[in-house]
Design a protein around this motif. Structure first.
Motif, PDB file in Angstrom:
ATOM      1  N   MET A  93       0.631  -1.240   0.016  1.00  0.00           N
ATOM      2  CA  MET A  93       0.202  -0.345  -0.013  1.00  0.00           C
ATOM      3  C   MET A  93       0.937   1.185   0.058  1.00  0.00           C
ATOM      4  SD  MET A  93      -2.656  -1.455   0.290  1.00  0.00           S
ATOM      5  CE  MET A  93      -4.671  -0.279   1.316  1.00  0.00           C
ATOM      6  N   ASP A  94       2.128   1.012  -0.148  1.00  0.00           N
ATOM      7  CA  ASP A  94       3.188   2.142   0.365  1.00  0.00           C
ATOM      8  C   ASP A  94       3.316   3.237  -0.969  1.00  0.00           C
ATOM      9  OD1 ASP A  94       3.789   1.715   2.846  1.00  0.00           O
ATOM     10  OD2 ASP A  94       5.572  -0.271   2.200  1.00  0.00           O
ATOM     11  N   ASP A  95       3.790   3.437  -1.158  1.00  0.00           N
ATOM     12  CA  ASP A  95       4.053   5.069  -2.333  1.00  0.00           C
ATOM     13  C   ASP A  95       5.090   3.964  -2.839  1.00  0.00           C
ATOM     14  OD1 ASP A  95       6.906   6.842  -0.898  1.00  0.00           O
ATOM     15  OD2 ASP A  95       5.475   6.086   0.587  1.00  0.00           O
ATOM     16  N   GLU A  96       5.249   4.441  -3.954  1.00  0.00           N
ATOM     17  CA  GLU A  96       6.081   4.073  -4.902  1.00  0.00           C
ATOM     18  C   GLU A  96       8.013   4.655  -4.901  1.00  0.00           C
ATOM     19  OE1 GLU A  96       5.333   6.351  -9.378  1.00  0.00           O
ATOM     20  OE2 GLU A  96       3.326   6.107  -8.635  1.00  0.00           O
ATOM     21  N   GLU A  97       8.157   5.592  -3.621  1.00  0.00           N
ATOM     22  CA  GLU A  97       8.841   5.956  -3.451  1.00  0.00           C
ATOM     23  C   GLU A  97       9.641   4.549  -2.545  1.00  0.00           C
ATOM     24  OE1 GLU A  97      11.756   8.468  -1.315  1.00  0.00           O
ATOM     25  OE2 GLU A  97       9.917   9.677  -1.976  1.00  0.00           O
ATOM     26  N   THR A  98       8.751   4.232  -1.345  1.00  0.00           N
ATOM     27  CA  THR A  98       9.497   3.078  -0.267  1.00  0.00           C
ATOM     28  C   THR A  98       8.624   1.719  -1.769  1.00  0.00           C
ATOM     29  OG1 THR A  98       7.458   4.303   0.459  1.00  0.00           O
ATOM     30  CG2 THR A  98       8.272   1.809   1.438  1.00  0.00           C
ATOM     31  N   ILE A  99       7.738   2.290  -2.678  1.00  0.00           N
ATOM     32  CA  ILE A  99       8.384   0.491  -3.145  1.00  0.00           C
ATOM     33  C   ILE A  99       9.714   0.027  -3.931  1.00  0.00           C
ATOM     34  CG2 ILE A  99       7.020  -1.013  -5.341  1.00  0.00           C
ATOM     35  CD1 ILE A  99       4.571   0.390  -4.143  1.00  0.00           C
ATOM     36  N   ALA A 100       9.786   1.339  -4.410  1.00  0.00           N
ATOM     37  CA  ALA A 100      11.367   1.409  -5.211  1.00  0.00           C
ATOM     38  C   ALA A 100      11.822   0.860  -4.892  1.00  0.00           C
ATOM     39  CB  ALA A 100      11.297   2.657  -6.148  1.00  0.00           C
ATOM     40  N   GLU A 101      12.232   1.749  -3.607  1.00  0.00           N
ATOM     41  CA  GLU A 101      13.621   1.166  -2.206  1.00  0.00           C
ATOM     42  C   GLU A 101      13.533   0.149  -1.456  1.00  0.00           C
ATOM     43  OE1 GLU A 101      14.826   3.147   1.322  1.00  0.00           O
ATOM     44  OE2 GLU A 101      12.987   3.224   1.798  1.00  0.00           O
ATOM     45  N   ASN A 102      12.011  -0.513  -1.988  1.00  0.00           N
ATOM     46  CA  ASN A 102      12.523  -2.139  -1.575  1.00  0.00           C
ATOM     47  C   ASN A 102      12.420  -3.160  -2.523  1.00  0.00           C
ATOM     48  OD1 ASN A 102      11.345  -0.962   1.385  1.00  0.00           O
ATOM     49  ND2 ASN A 102       9.432  -2.621   0.939  1.00  0.00           N
ATOM     50  N   ASN A 103      12.024  -2.930  -3.508  1.00  0.00           N
ATOM     51  CA  ASN A 103      12.770  -2.927  -4.746  1.00  0.00           C
ATOM     52  C   ASN A 103      13.949  -3.491  -5.248  1.00  0.00           C
ATOM     53  OD1 ASN A 103       9.663  -4.244  -5.549  1.00  0.00           O
ATOM     54  ND2 ASN A 103       9.658  -3.167  -6.828  1.00  0.00           N
ATOM     55  N   GLU A 104      14.438  -1.950  -5.105  1.00  0.00           N
ATOM     56  CA  GLU A 104      15.975  -2.151  -4.888  1.00  0.00           C
ATOM     57  C   GLU A 104      17.124  -2.887  -3.998  1.00  0.00           C
ATOM     58  OE1 GLU A 104      17.974  -0.101  -6.818  1.00  0.00           O
ATOM     59  OE2 GLU A 104      19.876  -0.561  -5.580  1.00  0.00           O
ATOM     60  N   ILE A 105      16.339  -2.902  -2.641  1.00  0.00           N
ATOM     61  CA  ILE A 105      17.031  -3.475  -1.392  1.00  0.00           C
ATOM     62  C   ILE A 105      16.999  -5.405  -2.186  1.00  0.00           C
ATOM     63  CG2 ILE A 105      16.693  -4.178   0.154  1.00  0.00           C
ATOM     64  CD1 ILE A 105      16.224  -1.726   1.758  1.00  0.00           C
ATOM     65  N   MET A 106      15.715  -5.669  -2.479  1.00  0.00           N
ATOM     66  CA  MET A 106      15.103  -6.947  -2.847  1.00  0.00           C
ATOM     67  C   MET A 106      15.763  -7.641  -3.485  1.00  0.00           C
ATOM     68  SD  MET A 106      13.611  -7.505  -0.098  1.00  0.00           S
ATOM     69  CE  MET A 106      13.870  -9.725  -0.566  1.00  0.00           C
ATOM     70  N   SER A 107      16.845  -6.801  -4.903  1.00  0.00           N
ATOM     71  CA  SER A 107      16.756  -6.874  -6.024  1.00  0.00           C
ATOM     72  C   SER A 107      18.842  -7.811  -6.128  1.00  0.00           C
ATOM     73  CB  SER A 107      17.420  -5.598  -7.378  1.00  0.00           C
ATOM     74  OG  SER A 107      18.328  -5.159  -6.988  1.00  0.00           O
ATOM     75  N   LYS A 108      19.079  -6.988  -4.422  1.00  0.00           N
ATOM     76  CA  LYS A 108      20.601  -7.510  -4.587  1.00  0.00           C
ATOM     77  C   LYS A 108      20.752  -8.719  -3.545  1.00  0.00           C
ATOM     78  CE  LYS A 108      21.622  -3.400  -5.019  1.00  0.00           C
ATOM     79  NZ  LYS A 108      23.114  -3.171  -6.004  1.00  0.00           N
ATOM     80  N   VAL A 109      20.027  -9.448  -3.431  1.00  0.00           N
ATOM     81  CA  VAL A 109      19.664 -10.992  -2.590  1.00  0.00           C
ATOM     82  C   VAL A 109      20.280 -11.411  -3.521  1.00  0.00           C
ATOM     83  CG1 VAL A 109      18.533 -12.425  -1.979  1.00  0.00           C
ATOM     84  CG2 VAL A 109      17.612 -10.651  -0.949  1.00  0.00           C
ATOM     85  N   PRO A 110      21.415 -12.720  -3.657  1.00  0.00           N
ATOM     86  CA  PRO A 110      21.669 -12.768  -2.007  1.00  0.00           C
ATOM     87  C   PRO A 110      22.646 -12.060  -2.124  1.00  0.00           C
ATOM     88  CG  PRO A 110      22.819 -14.775  -3.648  1.00  0.00           C
ATOM     89  CD  PRO A 110      21.407 -13.696  -4.757  1.00  0.00           C
ATOM     90  N   PHE A 111      22.727 -11.083  -0.661  1.00  0.00           N
ATOM     91  CA  PHE A 111      23.480 -10.486  -0.193  1.00  0.00           C
ATOM     92  C   PHE A 111      25.262  -9.968  -0.708  1.00  0.00           C
ATOM     93  CE2 PHE A 111      20.010  -8.813   1.468  1.00  0.00           C
ATOM     94  CZ  PHE A 111      19.149  -7.892   1.171  1.00  0.00           C
TER      95      PHE A 111
END
Ligand code: GDP
Ligand code: MG
Length: 298
Positions: A206-224
């Motif tokens: 339900m978050d705003d676009e900025e939050t979604i973008a930030e979360n996607n950016e983080i998950m794209s690094k898995v496996p860290f």
């Protein structure tokens, strides 16, 4: 760069609850011996939890071999929100010729935590149950650059129904950028091939676009790809950073251009903490609980 953790910025409703009760977040580190688990735990506790001026002096970059399961907790408070962060450090498995059972104490520890919670829920007074369940399990993969090992597959398959699994490439300073990128793809392919469920983050928000973008950016690094260090070194430009020195330069732990440590920390302590706790409670614990009750014939 380091500074505050940022959990006071969590969503409002949760924030209000937390202000009243304080809350806990429990992370476990798992993986073969010598992959830098204890070092990373120290790295995590030495930086982000306190404002820089209160930071501990850098310790020697030496960690004795971990024996037994140990936890380190810190109570941190930010804008009136209290958080008890606990990191559970496990001894490395894989030291023995026969590793069949070396992971068993880890699974038992996770299950004991579920059992304790279940007992507390069954008591008359169910207010203020202390949540000692593991909300995130950081799984260390040796930086071989090749593939997951059979032992990793076996252990991850035993863990994935009980914890949110977050795979990381250990000591990633020993690989080149190209090697890391290829290894990440290979690990994800192996994980998929073996039907291992890793933590994937929220599917919709339900978050705003900025939050979604930030979360996607983080998950794209898995496996860290992580690097741990408890020593300060000087960069060629003269900055003092926590990192590892090589003849060709310095790898900075907190620099996102150099490794994914900051992203991992951000995910755990800020962006995905709530999701990790909810998935643990609503899905992993719930499955454990209903299996247990079924097996008891309740
Ligand atoms: P554990 O057995 O998984 O807890 O591993 P330790 O944290 O005890 O580290 C084992 C050794 O690896 C120590 O000598 C550390 O200094 C070293 N080490 C830890 N993290 C890193 C890292 O990110 N990169 C490199 N190159 N060495 C590391
Ligand atoms: Mg250790």
């Amino acid at each position: 760069l380091t500074g505050y953790v940022g959990f006071a910025n969590l969503p409002n409703q949760w924030h209000r609850k937390s202000v009243r009760k304080g809350f806990s977040f429990n992370v476990m580190v798992v993986g073969e011996s010598g992959l830098g688990k204890s070092t990373l735990v120290n790295t995590l506790f030495n930086t982000s939890l306190y404002p820089p001026k209160e930071r501990k002096q850098p310790s020697l970059d030496f960690s004795p071999k971990t024996v037994g399961i140990q936890s380190i907790s810190a109570d941190i408070e930010e804008n009136g929100v209290r958080l008890r962060l606990t990191v559970v450090d496990t001894p490395g498995f894989g030291d023995f010729v026969n590793n069949d059972d070396s992971w068993r104490p880890i699974i038992e520890n996770i299950e004991q935590r579920f059992d304790t919670y279940l007992d507390a829920e069954n008591k008359v007074n169910r207010m203020n149950i202390i949540d000692n369940r593991i909300h995130a399990c950081v799984y260390f993969i040796e930086p071989t650059g090749h593939a997951l090992k059979p032992l990793d597959v076996e252990v991850m398959r035993r863990l994935h129904t009980k914890v949110n699994l977050i795979p990381v490439i250990a000591k990633s300073d020993t690989l080149t950028d190209d090697e890391i990128s290829a290894f990440k793809h290979r690990i994800l392919a192996d994980i998929q091939f073996h039907n291992i469920q890793i933590f994937e983050g929220p599917r919709y928000e339900m978050d705003d676009e900025e939050t979604i973008a930030e979360n996607n950016e983080i998950m794209s690094k898995v496996p860290f790809a992580v690097v741990g260090s408890n020593t300060e070194v000087q960069t060629p430009e003269g900055r003092k950073v926590r990192g590892r020195r090589y003849p060709w330069g310095v790898i900075e732990v907190d620099n996102e251009e150099h490794c994914d440590f900051a992203k991992l920390r951000q995910m755990l302590i800020r962006t995905h903490m709530e999701e990790l706790k909810e998935h643990t409670n609503n899905f992993l614990y719930e499955n454990y609980r209903s299996d247990k009750l079924t097996s008891m014939g309740v």
